[in-house]
Design a protein around this motif. Structure first.
Motif, short mmCIF file in Angstrom:
data_model
loop_
_atom_site.label_atom_id
_atom_site.label_comp_id
_atom_site.label_asym_id
_atom_site.label_seq_id
_atom_site.Cartn_x
_atom_site.Cartn_y
_atom_site.Cartn_z
N VAL A 22 0.77 -1.51 0.21
CA VAL A 22 0.31 0.37 0.13
C VAL A 22 1.12 1.24 -0.15
CG1 VAL A 22 -1.72 1.01 1.09
CG2 VAL A 22 -1.79 -1.44 1.46
N VAL A 23 1.03 1.88 -0.95
CA VAL A 23 1.52 3.15 -1.26
C VAL A 23 0.61 4.60 -0.49
CG1 VAL A 23 2.92 2.06 -2.91
CG2 VAL A 23 1.07 2.73 -3.96
N ARG A 24 -0.37 4.26 -1.21
CA ARG A 24 -1.37 5.59 -0.81
C ARG A 24 -2.98 5.16 -0.01
NH1 ARG A 24 -0.53 10.59 -5.07
NH2 ARG A 24 -1.08 9.02 -6.15
N ALA A 25 -3.14 5.46 0.97
CA ALA A 25 -4.25 5.51 1.55
C ALA A 25 -5.07 6.70 2.44
CB ALA A 25 -5.02 4.16 3.26
N GLN A 26 -6.56 6.42 1.44
CA GLN A 26 -7.48 7.44 1.91
C GLN A 26 -8.15 7.22 2.76
OE1 GLN A 26 -10.30 9.73 -0.83
NE2 GLN A 26 -8.76 11.86 -1.02
N ALA A 33 -0.68 3.15 4.27
CA ALA A 33 0.56 3.11 3.51
C ALA A 33 1.59 2.32 4.76
CB ALA A 33 0.98 4.72 3.58
N GLY A 34 2.23 1.85 3.16
CA GLY A 34 3.51 0.38 3.80
C GLY A 34 2.97 -1.16 4.52
N ASP A 35 1.42 -0.88 4.31
CA ASP A 35 1.32 -2.01 5.03
C ASP A 35 1.75 -3.04 3.66
OD1 ASP A 35 0.35 -1.58 7.18
OD2 ASP A 35 -2.21 -1.46 6.59
N GLU A 36 1.89 -4.63 3.76
CA GLU A 36 2.27 -5.27 2.63
C GLU A 36 1.28 -6.59 3.04
OE1 GLU A 36 6.12 -5.56 2.66
OE2 GLU A 36 6.08 -5.79 4.59
N ALA A 37 1.36 -7.22 1.58
CA ALA A 37 0.61 -8.67 1.59
C ALA A 37 1.72 -9.07 0.32
CB ALA A 37 -0.40 -8.73 1.22
N PHE A 48 -2.15 -7.95 4.80
CA PHE A 48 -3.01 -7.43 4.92
C PHE A 48 -2.64 -5.84 4.26
CE2 PHE A 48 -5.37 -3.64 5.95
CZ PHE A 48 -7.00 -4.38 6.36
N VAL A 49 -3.28 -5.95 3.16
CA VAL A 49 -3.88 -4.74 2.14
C VAL A 49 -4.85 -3.80 1.99
CG1 VAL A 49 -1.31 -5.19 0.96
CG2 VAL A 49 -3.69 -6.09 -0.12
N ILE A 105 -1.75 0.63 -4.35
CA ILE A 105 -1.64 -0.57 -4.03
C ILE A 105 -0.24 -0.68 -5.11
CG2 ILE A 105 -1.29 -2.88 -3.05
CD1 ILE A 105 -3.96 -2.20 -2.56
N PHE A 106 0.79 -0.72 -5.28
CA PHE A 106 2.03 -1.67 -6.04
C PHE A 106 1.89 -2.98 -5.82
CE2 PHE A 106 6.09 -2.19 -7.19
CZ PHE A 106 6.06 -1.69 -8.51
N LEU A 107 1.60 -3.68 -6.79
CA LEU A 107 1.88 -4.78 -7.19
C LEU A 107 2.96 -5.76 -7.89
CD1 LEU A 107 -1.89 -5.57 -7.94
CD2 LEU A 107 -1.11 -5.64 -5.69
N GLU A 108 4.17 -5.99 -7.22
CA GLU A 108 5.65 -6.61 -8.14
C GLU A 108 5.17 -8.08 -8.13
OE1 GLU A 108 10.37 -5.72 -7.43
OE2 GLU A 108 8.77 -5.88 -6.42
N PRO A 109 4.91 -8.45 -9.82
CA PRO A 109 5.21 -9.89 -9.67
C PRO A 109 6.56 -10.97 -9.36
CG PRO A 109 4.75 -8.97 -11.96
CD PRO A 109 4.61 -7.24 -10.69
N GLN A 110 6.80 -11.73 -9.23
CA GLN A 110 8.18 -12.41 -8.75
C GLN A 110 8.15 -13.61 -9.70
OE1 GLN A 110 10.55 -10.63 -7.40
NE2 GLN A 110 9.60 -8.77 -6.90
#
Length: 297
Positions: A22-26, A33-37, A48-49, A105-110
Motif C-alpha cells: 500500500v503506497v497511499r491510503a485515504q 501506507a506501508g501495509d504489505e501482503a 494485509f492490504v 497499491i503497488f503490485l510487483e510480480p516475482q
C-alpha cells in the motif's frame, strides 16, 4: 513470519507470487501506507492490504500481473471520482462496496528466473555457475554421476561440462524432459561422436549445442563460460527459448448476487451455501444482505 522472510522462502522454492504494498491510503479505510501482503497463484493472500472488499480487487489484479509479468499500480476507488492525483500507468478499479476511502497499491510480480542445470565439477562448470548467478539465472549443480540423471522438468537450459561420465544419457534425459537448450562441452569431433550414438532426429539435434557457446574464440574456462551464457541469453531473447512456467492453479470466479461484482474465489472469499447452491461475495456486507434476503423469503 515477516514478509521479507516469506518472500525469500518462495524465491528459493521457485514459486511465483506478487508482492503488494500500500503506497497511499485515504480515510476511511482499514489499510495504511506501508501495509504489505504476498499473493499466491491460487488467490491466497498472506498479509494485509485492505479489508474484504478491497482484497477482491487486489487479488484479481495480482493474478493478472502474474500472467503478464508486469508491475501494476492499482488504484481502488469507491466511485468514479478520482480522489488521488493522476498517476501515469495506474490501473483504476471502481469498487462500490468500499465503505469510503481509497487505496493505491503497488503490485510487483516475482517470477522464477531461468534455471540452468550444470552437470560436472570441472573448472568450466565452476566458472559457468558463477557467471549464471551474476546475470540473474538460477543455478542447479550436479556431478557427473547418477545424481545428475534426475528429470530436469523445470530447467530452461542444461550444460554438461563433465568431460566424461554419462554424457549421452544426460542428453537423452534432457531431450525427453523438453529442455530447449542442451549444451555439451566437448570438441567438435568428440561431440559429434556422442550425438551419433543417440541417433537423434533433426529436431532433437537442433536442441543440442556442441561445441557449446558462441564462437568468440574462447580459450580459458572463464571465457568459455562467457560464450555459453551469451548463447543461452541469445536463445532466450532472440531465439524464443521458453522458460518453463510453474503450474498455475485453476482460479475460479463468481458473480456477487448482491452488487454484481465479479469475485475471484479464494480461501478467504466470503461464502454462503443456500439450498445446496454456493454463492460468493465481494465482502461481508453483501453476504449479510444476501443472507437476510433469503431468510425473509
Amino acid at each position: 513470519m515477516k514478509m521479507t522472510e516469506r518472500a525469500q522462502q518462495l524465491v528459493r522454492a521457485r514459486t511465483p507470487f506478487v508482492h503488494a504494498t500500500v503506497v497511499r491510503a485515504q480515510q476511511p479505510t482499514s489499510a495504511h501506507a506501508g501495509d504489505e501482503a504476498i499473493l499466491l497463484q491460487d488467490g491466497t493472500i498472506e498479509g494485509f492490504v485492505g479489508g474484504q472488499c478491497a482484497q477482491n480487487s487486489v487479488r484479481k489484479a495480482a493474478l493478472g500481473a502474474l500472467q503478464s509479468n508486469e508491475s501494476v499500480l492499482l488504484r481502488v476507488l469507491p466511485d468514479g471520482d478520482l480522489h488521488f492525483p493522476e498517476a501515469p500507468g495506474a490501473a483504476v478499479v471502481v469498487n462500490p462496496c468500499l465503505s469510503g476511502g481509497a487505496l493505491e497499491i503497488f503490485l510487483e510480480p516475482q517470477i522464477p528466473p531461468p534455471l540452468v542445470q550444470i552437470c560436472g565439477a570441472t573448472p568450466i562448470a565452476e566458472a559457468l555457475a558463477d557467471l549464471c548467478e551474476l546475470v540473474g539465472f538460477a543455478v542447479r549443480r550436479s556431478a557427473a554421476g547418477e545424481d545428475a540423471l534426475e528429470s530436469p522438468a523445470d530447467t530452461t537450459a542444461m550444460v554438461i561440462a563433465s568431460h566424461g561420465g554419462p554424457e549421452a544419457e544426460l542428453i537423452r534425459i534432457a531431450l525427453d524432459a523438453g529442455v530447449g537448450y542442451i549444451g555439451l562441452v566437448a570438441s567438435k569431433i568428440r561431440g559429434a561422436s556422442i550425438l551419433d550414438e543417440l541417433e537423434l532426429t533433426d529436431a532433437e539435434r537442433a536442441r543440442v549445442r556442441t561445441p557449446v557457446g558462441l564462437p568468440i574464440g574462447a580459450k580459458t574456462s572463464a571465457e568459455i563460460a562467457v560464450s555459453i551464457v551469451a548463447e543461452v541469453i541469445q536463445a532466450i531473447r532472440k531465439g524464443g527459448l521458453a522458460i518453463p512456467a510453474h503450474p498455475a492453479s485453476v482460479v475460479l470466479e463468481a458473480l456477487d448476487p448482491v452488487c454484481g461484482m465479479t469475485v475471484t474465489v479464494g480461501p478467504d472469499t466470503p461464502h454462503l451455501t443456500v439450498d445446496d447452491v454456493d454463492y460468493w461475495f465481494c465482502g461481508p456486507g453483501c453476504r449479510k444482505s444476501f443472507a437476510a434476503t433469503k431468510a425473509s423469503s
